[in-house]
Design an enzyme around this catalytic site. Structure first.
Site: not given
Length: 168
Positions: A13, A19, A131
């Site tokens: 990420c 994440r 996100d």
């Protein structure tokens, strides 16, 4: 009996604090639960070095732990060498996918790079993991559900592929 080479997977990420460390931990948890943990070597990283060396976001760790998944990871920056060292590199969104593809020096590296949600049976093409960083707890919970579902699909595919190859 010959020992099978471990499949090496990198989850990526932006900052490597929400994440990708979650996907990394969920995948490891799911693989261990299925008795397949020894078949994989996993890591996560970020395309930006903003948080290098820091633990995962506390909200993400709390969400994961509420589901029985522990995140013990320190953020690291994706390196060019990772594109050679890993068999599968999974981006959480299209912006990070583009950044990883820019690092790729050849077709062999490019073919290893995919969107993480390509393995989510409930996602459409080019689906991203949102996100949760600037949102509330519901965003972290949503990302957990996505990671859980996607990691299960990824593991199903990898284990089926390995089984089919061993039958040859």
């Amino acid at each position: 009996m010959t020992r099978r080479k471990k499949t090496k997977i990198m989850f990526v990420c932006l900052g490597n604090i929400c994440r990708s460390p979650l996907a990394h931990a969920v995948f490891d948890h799911e693989a261990a639960t299925r008795g397949a943990g020894d078949l994989f070597e996993t890591e996560s990283s970020g395309t930006a070095a903003y948080h290098e060396g820091e633990p995962a976001d506390a909200r993400m760790r709390e969400t994961a732990l509420a589901h029985g998944v522990r995140i013990d990871h320190r953020a690291r920056h994706l390196k060019k060498a990772d594109l050679d060292n890993y068999d599968l590199i999974l981006a959480m969104d299209r912006a990070n996918l583009a950044g990883i593809l820019k690092l790729a020096a050849n077709p062999q590296q490019r073919e290893k790079i995919r969107l993480f949600r390509d393995f989510d049976g409930q996602a459409g093409p080019d689906a991203e993991v949102p996100d949760p960083y600037y949102g509330g707890p519901e965003g972290f919970e949503e990302v957990f559900r996505i990671a859980d579902r996607t990691c299960a699909g990824l593991l199903d595919q990898l284990l089926n592929t390995a089984e089919n190859e061993s039958d040859k």
